[in-house]
Write an enzyme that holds these catalytic residues in place. Structure first.
Site, PDB file in Angstrom:
ATOM      1  N   LYS A  53      47.615  48.407 -47.391  1.00  0.00           N
ATOM      2  CA  LYS A  53      47.942  49.396 -46.546  1.00  0.00           C
ATOM      3  C   LYS A  53      48.523  50.646 -46.057  1.00  0.00           C
ATOM      4  O   LYS A  53      47.477  51.680 -45.772  1.00  0.00           O
ATOM      5  CB  LYS A  53      49.312  48.794 -46.116  1.00  0.00           C
ATOM      6  CG  LYS A  53      49.377  46.998 -45.487  1.00  0.00           C
ATOM      7  CD  LYS A  53      50.799  47.015 -45.234  1.00  0.00           C
ATOM      8  CE  LYS A  53      51.124  45.010 -45.091  1.00  0.00           C
ATOM      9  NZ  LYS A  53      51.595  44.044 -45.737  1.00  0.00           N
ATOM     10  N   GLN A  97      57.945  45.563 -47.065  1.00  0.00           N
ATOM     11  CA  GLN A  97      56.864  44.342 -47.675  1.00  0.00           C
ATOM     12  C   GLN A  97      58.173  42.932 -47.664  1.00  0.00           C
ATOM     13  O   GLN A  97      59.236  43.136 -48.265  1.00  0.00           O
ATOM     14  CB  GLN A  97      56.059  44.850 -48.472  1.00  0.00           C
ATOM     15  CG  GLN A  97      55.368  44.214 -48.501  1.00  0.00           C
ATOM     16  CD  GLN A  97      54.341  43.562 -48.087  1.00  0.00           C
ATOM     17  OE1 GLN A  97      54.020  44.532 -47.362  1.00  0.00           O
ATOM     18  NE2 GLN A  97      53.724  42.031 -48.162  1.00  0.00           N
ATOM     19  N   ASP A 120      55.897  46.904 -38.181  1.00  0.00           N
ATOM     20  CA  ASP A 120      55.645  45.280 -37.779  1.00  0.00           C
ATOM     21  C   ASP A 120      55.889  44.591 -37.299  1.00  0.00           C
ATOM     22  O   ASP A 120      55.222  43.277 -36.506  1.00  0.00           O
ATOM     23  CB  ASP A 120      56.801  45.067 -38.982  1.00  0.00           C
ATOM     24  CG  ASP A 120      55.957  44.821 -40.789  1.00  0.00           C
ATOM     25  OD1 ASP A 120      54.610  44.401 -40.478  1.00  0.00           O
ATOM     26  OD2 ASP A 120      57.153  44.841 -41.555  1.00  0.00           O
TER      27      ASP A 120
HETATM   28  N1  GUN Z   1      55.202  39.280 -46.456  1.00  0.00           N
HETATM   29  C1  GUN Z   1      53.208  39.579 -45.650  1.00  0.00           C
HETATM   30  N2  GUN Z   1      52.774  40.402 -44.988  1.00  0.00           N
HETATM   31  C2  GUN Z   1      53.630  41.096 -44.445  1.00  0.00           C
HETATM   32  C3  GUN Z   1      53.602  41.665 -43.290  1.00  0.00           C
HETATM   33  O1  GUN Z   1      52.385  41.434 -42.015  1.00  0.00           O
HETATM   34  N3  GUN Z   1      54.496  42.714 -43.080  1.00  0.00           N
HETATM   35  C4  GUN Z   1      55.556  43.243 -44.037  1.00  0.00           C
HETATM   36  N4  GUN Z   1      56.561  43.480 -44.127  1.00  0.00           N
HETATM   37  N5  GUN Z   1      55.481  42.101 -45.074  1.00  0.00           N
HETATM   38  C5  GUN Z   1      54.703  40.909 -44.562  1.00  0.00           C
END
Ligand code: GUN
Length: 288
Positions: A53, A97, A120
């Protein structure tokens, strides 16, 4: 193979070029879009995800900060960090995350993020906005699936009006928001899940199938109507340790009209939509 491949890498490249152009334009007006990614603990998969990311941000000209904390971090300390990021004008998007360590209430942390920075789309304000058709942020994975549907027919899009869409999976992150997005485009939507008594009877009716369960071979060729669009959100490992989705790709590609591969399908689109949401947050903050 009869199905046309929906190439998530190619579509991502195209969308990320647009993001980079819009980011440069915003930067020229004095605002650099900024994303804060917060990782607590040392979950190996999460470490890979957050690295990807942050790199994607850098590649598109977005500013990003990665904050890494020990698994022992207290909930109060994490909430304080989120609050500080809410108040930081250089940060337009905040991503904590998941999963978080057991002793931290993940929902409480998500609700602490300012809805204006919830890139998100996990905050209940974002979920409510999606449900009611108000402006907000859409969760990145189902948003990416919608972009893939829009890319079909040489960019003219797949007309969902009156079509039957079957979503397999009912998570807050994918299944439920996916169903709402399809509904907003006038599809007739069925949500299937672990207690669905006859999954095949449902999927055989579907013009569009989104598989988001997290289990291999949930969808096989005998369950697909010829010509259907099949979108595979799964991220699993097969017996040889290779990445695979929820769909039996080798079988289903001979029946479906369109199909997304794994890898190279929904995965890159999820990160792309995070960039889009972050840019959108920055544009809103800058009043453009
Ligand atoms: N863990 C797995 N996928 C995601 C996501 O899209 N966002 C976040 N914050 N955590 C994750």
């Amino acid at each position: 193979m009869t199905a046309q491949l929906i190439d998530g890498n190619a579509l991502s490249r195209q969308l990320r070029t647009e993001v980079a152009q819009r980011a440069a334009a915003l930067k020229a007006r004095g605002t650099t879009p900024g994303l804060a990614v917060v990782l607590v603990g040392d979950n190996p998969a999460s470490q890979v995800y957050v690295r990807n990311k942050v790199k994607a941000c850098e590649d598109s000209g977005l500013h990003s900060v990665l904050e890494k904390y020990e698994a022992e971090m207290t909930e109060a300390a994490l909430l304080a960090r989120v609050q500080a990021l809410n108040n930081d004008p250089s940060i337009h998007g905040i991503l904590v995350q998941l999963p978080l360590p057991q002793h931290i209430d993940a929902q409480k942390v998500i609700e602490a993020i300012s809805p204006a920075k919830d890139v998100d789309g996990f905050h209940i304000a974002s979920a409510g906005a999606l449900m009611t058709g108000m402006p907000g942020f859409w969760p990145c994975t189902p948003y990416g699936c919608m972009k893939m549907l829009e890319s079909l027919n040489d960019g003219k899009g797949y007309d969902l009006k009156g079509k039957h869409a079957v979503v397999i999976g009912r998570s807050n992150i994918v299944g439920k928001p996916m169903a709402l997005m399809l509904l907003a485009k006038n599809a007739t939507v069925t949500i299937c899940h672990s207690a669905t008594s006859d999954l095949k009877a449902q999927t055989l009716q579907a013009d569009v199938i989104v598989a988001a369960v997290g289990k291999r071979n949930v969808l096989t060729a005998d369950m697909v109507k010829p010509g259907a669009v099949v979108i595979d959100v799964g991220m699993n490992r097969n017996d040889e340790g290779k990445l695979c989705g929820d769909v039996d790709f080798e079988g289903v590609k001979n029946v479906a009209g369109w199909i997304t591969p794994v890898p190279g399908g929904v995965g890159p689109m999820t990160i792309t939509m995070l960039l889009v949401n972050t840019l959108e947050a920055a544009e809103r903050a800058a009043g453009t």
